[in-house]
Write a protein that holds these residues in place. Sequence first.
Motif, PDB file in Angstrom:
ATOM      1  N   MET A 145     -17.248  43.878  53.559  1.00 14.10           N
ATOM      2  CA  MET A 145     -16.224  42.873  53.262  1.00 14.10           C
ATOM      3  C   MET A 145     -16.901  41.634  52.657  1.00 14.10           C
ATOM      4  O   MET A 145     -17.811  41.076  53.239  1.00 14.10           O
ATOM      5  CB  MET A 145     -15.486  42.475  54.551  1.00 14.10           C
ATOM      6  N   THR A 146     -16.459  41.295  51.480  1.00 17.14           N
ATOM      7  CA  THR A 146     -17.047  40.150  50.787  1.00 17.14           C
ATOM      8  C   THR A 146     -16.173  38.926  50.972  1.00 17.14           C
ATOM      9  O   THR A 146     -14.942  39.004  50.923  1.00 17.14           O
ATOM     10  CB  THR A 146     -17.192  40.453  49.288  1.00 17.14           C
ATOM     11  N   SER A 147     -16.816  37.796  51.211  1.00 15.00           N
ATOM     12  CA  SER A 147     -16.091  36.536  51.366  1.00 15.00           C
ATOM     13  C   SER A 147     -15.852  35.916  50.004  1.00 15.00           C
ATOM     14  O   SER A 147     -16.750  35.875  49.160  1.00 15.00           O
ATOM     15  CB  SER A 147     -16.889  35.565  52.247  1.00 15.00           C
ATOM     16  N   GLU A 148     -14.646  35.471  49.774  1.00 11.54           N
ATOM     17  CA  GLU A 148     -14.294  34.866  48.492  1.00 11.54           C
ATOM     18  C   GLU A 148     -14.625  33.380  48.517  1.00 11.54           C
ATOM     19  O   GLU A 148     -14.336  32.679  49.481  1.00 11.54           O
ATOM     20  CB  GLU A 148     -12.798  35.053  48.220  1.00 11.54           C
ATOM     21  N   ARG A 149     -15.246  32.962  47.446  1.00  8.17           N
ATOM     22  CA  ARG A 149     -15.550  31.548  47.330  1.00  8.17           C
ATOM     23  C   ARG A 149     -14.284  30.774  46.966  1.00  8.17           C
ATOM     24  O   ARG A 149     -13.461  31.257  46.195  1.00  8.17           O
ATOM     25  CB  ARG A 149     -16.606  31.317  46.245  1.00  8.17           C
ATOM     26  N   PRO A 150     -14.125  29.575  47.520  1.00  9.81           N
ATOM     27  CA  PRO A 150     -12.949  28.780  47.172  1.00  9.81           C
ATOM     28  C   PRO A 150     -12.969  28.405  45.696  1.00  9.81           C
ATOM     29  O   PRO A 150     -14.023  28.129  45.119  1.00  9.81           O
ATOM     30  CB  PRO A 150     -13.075  27.531  48.058  1.00  9.81           C
ATOM     31  N   ALA A 151     -11.789  28.443  45.088  1.00 11.04           N
ATOM     32  CA  ALA A 151     -11.686  28.115  43.668  1.00 11.04           C
ATOM     33  C   ALA A 151     -12.065  26.656  43.433  1.00 11.04           C
ATOM     34  O   ALA A 151     -11.690  25.775  44.205  1.00 11.04           O
ATOM     35  CB  ALA A 151     -10.262  28.384  43.181  1.00 11.04           C
ATOM     36  N   ARG A 152     -12.808  26.424  42.366  1.00  6.86           N
ATOM     37  CA  ARG A 152     -13.236  25.071  42.033  1.00  6.86           C
ATOM     38  C   ARG A 152     -12.671  24.677  40.678  1.00  6.86           C
ATOM     39  O   ARG A 152     -12.548  25.495  39.775  1.00  6.86           O
ATOM     40  CB  ARG A 152     -14.763  24.984  41.995  1.00  6.86           C
ATOM     41  N   LEU A 153     -12.327  23.412  40.569  1.00  2.00           N
ATOM     42  CA  LEU A 153     -11.813  22.909  39.305  1.00  2.00           C
ATOM     43  C   LEU A 153     -12.935  22.831  38.279  1.00  2.00           C
ATOM     44  O   LEU A 153     -14.086  22.555  38.637  1.00  2.00           O
ATOM     45  CB  LEU A 153     -11.206  21.521  39.493  1.00  2.00           C
ATOM     46  N   PRO A 154     -12.634  23.088  37.012  1.00  2.00           N
ATOM     47  CA  PRO A 154     -13.670  22.918  35.987  1.00  2.00           C
ATOM     48  C   PRO A 154     -14.092  21.458  35.876  1.00  2.00           C
ATOM     49  O   PRO A 154     -13.364  20.548  36.295  1.00  2.00           O
ATOM     50  CB  PRO A 154     -12.973  23.406  34.710  1.00  2.00           C
ATOM     51  N   GLY A 155     -15.244  21.248  35.285  1.00  2.17           N
ATOM     52  CA  GLY A 155     -15.786  19.894  35.197  1.00  2.17           C
ATOM     53  C   GLY A 155     -14.875  18.927  34.471  1.00  2.17           C
ATOM     54  O   GLY A 155     -14.704  17.780  34.893  1.00  2.17           O
ATOM     55  N   TRP A 156     -14.258  19.381  33.367  1.00  3.64           N
ATOM     56  CA  TRP A 156     -13.407  18.474  32.603  1.00  3.64           C
ATOM     57  C   TRP A 156     -12.187  18.054  33.413  1.00  3.64           C
ATOM     58  O   TRP A 156     -11.734  16.910  33.334  1.00  3.64           O
ATOM     59  CB  TRP A 156     -12.971  19.130  31.294  1.00  3.64           C
ATOM     60  N   ALA A 157     -11.643  18.989  34.233  1.00  7.60           N
ATOM     61  CA  ALA A 157     -10.464  18.657  35.048  1.00  7.60           C
ATOM     62  C   ALA A 157     -10.826  17.641  36.128  1.00  7.60           C
ATOM     63  O   ALA A 157     -10.052  16.713  36.409  1.00  7.60           O
ATOM     64  CB  ALA A 157      -9.895  19.923  35.676  1.00  7.60           C
ATOM     65  N   THR A 158     -11.991  17.804  36.726  1.00  5.81           N
ATOM     66  CA  THR A 158     -12.438  16.841  37.732  1.00  5.81           C
ATOM     67  C   THR A 158     -12.604  15.454  37.122  1.00  5.81           C
ATOM     68  O   THR A 158     -12.217  14.445  37.722  1.00  5.81           O
ATOM     69  CB  THR A 158     -13.771  17.299  38.337  1.00  5.81           C
ATOM     70  N   SER A 159     -13.166  15.407  35.911  1.00  6.77           N
ATOM     71  CA  SER A 159     -13.361  14.122  35.241  1.00  6.77           C
ATOM     72  C   SER A 159     -12.020  13.455  34.926  1.00  6.77           C
ATOM     73  O   SER A 159     -11.855  12.239  35.119  1.00  6.77           O
ATOM     74  CB  SER A 159     -14.156  14.321  33.948  1.00  6.77           C
ATOM     75  N   VAL A 160     -11.059  14.246  34.449  1.00 11.28           N
ATOM     76  CA  VAL A 160      -9.736  13.696  34.115  1.00 11.28           C
ATOM     77  C   VAL A 160      -9.042  13.166  35.369  1.00 11.28           C
ATOM     78  O   VAL A 160      -8.501  12.053  35.370  1.00 11.28           O
ATOM     79  CB  VAL A 160      -8.867  14.763  33.419  1.00 11.28           C
ATOM     80  N   LEU A 161      -9.062  13.953  36.441  1.00 14.94           N
ATOM     81  CA  LEU A 161      -8.420  13.518  37.684  1.00 14.94           C
ATOM     82  C   LEU A 161      -9.096  12.274  38.241  1.00 14.94           C
ATOM     83  O   LEU A 161      -8.433  11.356  38.736  1.00 14.94           O
ATOM     84  CB  LEU A 161      -8.459  14.652  38.711  1.00 14.94           C
ATOM     85  N   GLY A 162     -10.433  12.222  38.156  1.00 11.61           N
ATOM     86  CA  GLY A 162     -11.138  11.036  38.623  1.00 11.61           C
ATOM     87  C   GLY A 162     -10.782   9.809  37.816  1.00 11.61           C
ATOM     88  O   GLY A 162     -10.574   8.722  38.372  1.00 11.61           O
ATOM     89  N   GLY A 163     -10.677   9.965  36.489  1.00  9.54           N
ATOM     90  CA  GLY A 163     -10.285   8.838  35.641  1.00  9.54           C
ATOM     91  C   GLY A 163      -8.885   8.348  35.938  1.00  9.54           C
ATOM     92  O   GLY A 163      -8.635   7.132  36.001  1.00  9.54           O
ATOM     93  N   VAL A 164      -7.965   9.286  36.137  1.00  7.72           N
ATOM     94  CA  VAL A 164      -6.584   8.905  36.464  1.00  7.72           C
ATOM     95  C   VAL A 164      -6.535   8.162  37.796  1.00  7.72           C
ATOM     96  O   VAL A 164      -5.819   7.163  37.943  1.00  7.72           O
ATOM     97  CB  VAL A 164      -5.682  10.159  36.500  1.00  7.72           C
ATOM     98  N   ALA A 165      -7.295   8.639  38.782  1.00  4.96           N
ATOM     99  CA  ALA A 165      -7.315   7.974  40.087  1.00  4.96           C
ATOM    100  C   ALA A 165      -7.872   6.558  39.988  1.00  4.96           C
ATOM    101  O   ALA A 165      -7.352   5.623  40.618  1.00  4.96           O
ATOM    102  CB  ALA A 165      -8.139   8.810  41.074  1.00  4.96           C
ATOM    103  N   ILE A 166      -8.917   6.375  39.189  1.00  2.00           N
ATOM    104  CA  ILE A 166      -9.512   5.040  39.029  1.00  2.00           C
ATOM    105  C   ILE A 166      -8.528   4.085  38.376  1.00  2.00           C
ATOM    106  O   ILE A 166      -8.355   2.933  38.812  1.00  2.00           O
ATOM    107  CB  ILE A 166     -10.807   5.139  38.207  1.00  2.00           C
ATOM    108  N   ILE A 167      -7.838   4.545  37.321  1.00  2.00           N
ATOM    109  CA  ILE A 167      -6.868   3.688  36.632  1.00  2.00           C
ATOM    110  C   ILE A 167      -5.701   3.343  37.551  1.00  2.00           C
ATOM    111  O   ILE A 167      -5.217   2.197  37.579  1.00  2.00           O
ATOM    112  CB  ILE A 167      -6.375   4.364  35.348  1.00  2.00           C
ATOM    113  N   ALA A 168      -5.237   4.339  38.334  1.00  2.00           N
ATOM    114  CA  ALA A 168      -4.140   4.077  39.267  1.00  2.00           C
ATOM    115  C   ALA A 168      -4.551   3.050  40.319  1.00  2.00           C
ATOM    116  O   ALA A 168      -3.777   2.136  40.648  1.00  2.00           O
ATOM    117  CB  ALA A 168      -3.710   5.383  39.927  1.00  2.00           C
ATOM    118  N   PHE A 169      -5.760   3.174  40.834  1.00  2.00           N
ATOM    119  CA  PHE A 169      -6.256   2.211  41.807  1.00  2.00           C
ATOM    120  C   PHE A 169      -6.388   0.827  41.184  1.00  2.00           C
ATOM    121  O   PHE A 169      -6.114  -0.194  41.818  1.00  2.00           O
ATOM    122  CB  PHE A 169      -7.601   2.678  42.365  1.00  2.00           C
TER     123      PHE A 169
END
Length: 275
Positions: A1-25
Amino acid sequence: MTSERPARLPGWATSVLGGVAIIAFWFLAAWLWRLGVAADPEAPASRADAIPYPQDVVASVTSAGAEYFARHFSVTLAEAGIGYLVGNVLALAFASLVLVIPAIEGIVVQIATITYCIPIVAMGAVLIVMTPIPEAGEPALTPIILAGLSVFFTTVVGALLGLKAADRGALDVVAVYGGSRFTQLRKVRVVAALPAILNALQIAVPAAFLGAVLGEFFGKVETGVGRAMMIAQTNVDAPLVWALALTSGIAALAGYGVLGLISRAAAPWSRGAAA
């Protein structure tokens, strides 16, 4: 039985979400600041603009124009670049010398520690008295020296740690075949230390820019980011101060990113990639 790794967001998506959070703050902080100023009847009206909205900063950039930012940033980047180059070359030379002449390690480490422990503000105050006034639009000596001092300690320590991390067996092979300490340094230690040295050089990029900007605050300059910030502060132009501060961060981050790409290309084995 193999354990599935949790899905991770691509780098560009993380950068976009981080930028949106900073502007909102940012929006939230500016709004709350204005509420606090409005609730204080003794607060001056100009205090409400101390934290401008993002669109106010963008408008300030547009109003100042590209020529304004190019004129000031070209000088500061030149000062930071010269200081970065000189400071790192000296740091790498001292670190390499320690491997050839081990007896001087204590002296080199002491020199690096002194440059790190002396407050850069105090050093700037001394340098501004000693250095000449530069020509208009030319790099000034005080920011260059402070930029060099800002990177020296980090690069010396990083280089020494990397150079000492060389494989003992490889060093013994060179010694058995009659190689000198300099041969060991050139054939083995530099290759082993390359990832650590590149990491130190990458960290030094923002430090050099910060040292150059701080050096401009001491005066004797007519052009530069530090000088532009001082004028904007005197004119109580908060959006322009923020614009200069943010573009400074972007410039330092860009340099940091470029060195990161160079590190990946020059030492791919340090990240588990094939050479």
